[in-house]
Design a protein around this motif. Structure first.
Motif, mmCIF file in Angstrom:
data_model
loop_
_atom_site.group_PDB
_atom_site.id
_atom_site.type_symbol
_atom_site.label_atom_id
_atom_site.label_comp_id
_atom_site.label_asym_id
_atom_site.label_seq_id
_atom_site.Cartn_x
_atom_site.Cartn_y
_atom_site.Cartn_z
ATOM 1 N N MET A 70 49.418 34.869 3.661
ATOM 2 C CA MET A 70 50.660 34.845 2.882
ATOM 3 C C MET A 70 50.951 33.405 2.437
ATOM 4 O O MET A 70 50.948 32.489 3.255
ATOM 5 N N ASN A 71 51.171 33.226 1.135
ATOM 6 C CA ASN A 71 51.518 31.893 0.629
ATOM 7 C C ASN A 71 53.018 31.661 0.767
ATOM 8 O O ASN A 71 53.797 32.615 0.811
ATOM 9 N N ASN A 72 53.403 30.401 0.816
ATOM 10 C CA ASN A 72 54.852 30.116 0.837
ATOM 11 C C ASN A 72 55.148 28.776 0.171
ATOM 12 O O ASN A 72 54.255 27.944 0.003
ATOM 13 N N ARG A 73 56.408 28.595 -0.194
ATOM 14 C CA ARG A 73 56.843 27.368 -0.888
ATOM 15 C C ARG A 73 57.614 26.444 0.052
ATOM 16 O O ARG A 73 58.389 25.600 -0.408
ATOM 17 N N LEU A 74 57.407 26.621 1.308
ATOM 18 C CA LEU A 74 58.234 25.915 2.287
ATOM 19 C C LEU A 74 58.134 24.394 2.133
ATOM 20 O O LEU A 74 59.149 23.686 2.148
ATOM 21 N N ARG A 75 56.927 23.898 1.958
ATOM 22 C CA ARG A 75 56.741 22.444 1.869
ATOM 23 C C ARG A 75 57.474 21.878 0.648
ATOM 24 O O ARG A 75 58.151 20.849 0.731
ATOM 25 N N ASN A 76 57.359 22.597 -0.494
ATOM 26 C CA ASN A 76 58.041 22.132 -1.714
ATOM 27 C C ASN A 76 59.551 22.180 -1.556
ATOM 28 O O ASN A 76 60.255 21.238 -1.942
ATOM 29 N N LEU A 77 60.045 23.274 -1.011
ATOM 30 C CA LEU A 77 61.493 23.413 -0.834
ATOM 31 C C LEU A 77 62.036 22.339 0.103
ATOM 32 O O LEU A 77 63.115 21.777 -0.121
ATOM 33 N N ARG A 78 61.281 22.065 1.124
ATOM 34 C CA ARG A 78 61.690 21.027 2.085
ATOM 35 C C ARG A 78 61.692 19.653 1.405
ATOM 36 O O ARG A 78 62.630 18.858 1.566
ATOM 37 N N ALA A 79 60.635 19.407 0.617
ATOM 38 C CA ALA A 79 60.529 18.107 -0.069
ATOM 39 C C ALA A 79 61.664 17.930 -1.081
ATOM 40 O O ALA A 79 62.217 16.829 -1.220
ATOM 41 N N GLU A 80 62.025 19.021 -1.770
ATOM 42 C CA GLU A 80 63.125 18.949 -2.749
ATOM 43 C C GLU A 80 64.424 18.498 -2.098
ATOM 44 O O GLU A 80 65.238 17.819 -2.701
ATOM 45 N N ARG A 81 64.597 18.894 -0.853
ATOM 46 C CA ARG A 81 65.837 18.542 -0.142
ATOM 47 C C ARG A 81 65.708 17.242 0.658
ATOM 48 O O ARG A 81 66.660 16.817 1.303
ATOM 49 N N GLY A 82 64.523 16.681 0.653
ATOM 50 C CA GLY A 82 64.306 15.425 1.372
ATOM 51 C C GLY A 82 64.321 15.577 2.882
ATOM 52 O O GLY A 82 64.625 14.623 3.608
ATOM 53 N N TRP A 83 63.968 16.758 3.334
ATOM 54 C CA TRP A 83 63.963 17.019 4.773
ATOM 55 C C TRP A 83 62.567 16.747 5.339
ATOM 56 O O TRP A 83 61.568 17.079 4.699
ATOM 57 N N SER A 84 62.529 16.219 6.522
ATOM 58 C CA SER A 84 61.250 16.105 7.232
ATOM 59 C C SER A 84 60.974 17.438 7.938
ATOM 60 O O SER A 84 61.873 18.299 8.044
ATOM 61 N N GLN A 85 59.757 17.588 8.431
ATOM 62 C CA GLN A 85 59.441 18.804 9.213
ATOM 63 C C GLN A 85 60.341 18.891 10.437
ATOM 64 O O GLN A 85 60.778 19.975 10.827
ATOM 65 N N GLN A 86 60.612 17.732 11.030
ATOM 66 C CA GLN A 86 61.461 17.707 12.226
ATOM 67 C C GLN A 86 62.872 18.190 11.901
ATOM 68 O O GLN A 86 63.468 18.956 12.667
#
Lengths: 64, 139
Positions: free
Chosen positions: A1-17
């Motif tokens: 399953m593909n997801n856009r999680l990394r892009n969405l997180r980057a758009e908000r300037g959030w780190s993985q943590q």
């Protein structure tokens, strides 16, 4: 399953943590979901969708 | 040790496991001393021989409780896979040992080897998981 999680997180300037703390999971889990190593359960997918204010289908894409 | 995760359930597990390991070493040395110096034969010797297993069984039970308490589903999955790998290694060793004893009249494994098989299987799986799941520091 593909997801856009990394892009969405980057758009908000959030780190993985940061995202991991919002989801109350480990950073390891966020990384595994982002890289497609792990598909989250429905309750976790709903939590992710709620945090980004999107529907599950807007974040996750079934490649089958 | 079984769980290297930093979740709340993982921290509670590690704390309890450390106490149980401490209890294990105390009971182990007490039992070894008792068996060597004054525990005779029969029931008394059986009692001192079985006593060190209680903290070990406690750790196994605590593993089960940890898996119930762990709320991070991915971490729980990794730990369940590690336990499964350990159990697989243990059962493989038991089956091989049983057939060797039954057909080749080979001697049984030395004491504690089977437990080491379980631990080695679990550790091998955790190492593979560590290689597979290394998280970049700058994400």
């Amino acid at each position: 399953m593909n997801n856009r999680l990394r892009n969405l997180r980057a758009e908000r300037g959030w780190s993985q943590q940061t995202l991991a703390e919002k989801l109350e999971v480990s950073r390891q889990s966020v990384n595994a979901i982002e890289t497609g190593k792990y598909d989250p359960s429905l309750p976790l997918a709903f939590r992710i969708a709620r945090i980004f204010g999107l529907s599950i289908e807007q974040i996750f894409e079934d490649v089958a | 040790m079984f769980c290297q995760c930093d979740t709340a359930a993982g921290k509670r597990y590690r704390r309890d496991a450390q106490w149980l390991m401490l209890a294990y070493f105390i009971v182990l040395f007490a039992s070894a001393w008792a068996v060597k110096h004054w525990a005779g034969h029969g029931v008394e010797r059986y009692f001192w021989s079985v006593l060190p297993t209680i903290p070990i069984i406690g750790i196994i039970a605590r593993m089960g409780k940890y898996l119930q308490e762990e709320t991070d589903e991915y971490v729980r999955l990794l730990n369940m896979k590690a336990i499964l790998a350990g159990t697989g290694a243990l059962l493989t060793a038991v089956v091989i040992s049983d057939f060797l004893r039954a057909f080749a009249k080979a001697p049984d494994f030395a004491p504690f080897v089977l437990f080491l098989c379980f631990a080695a299987g679990m550790a091998a799986m955790q190492f593979v998981q560590w290689l597979h799941n290394r998280v970049p520091a700058n994400e």
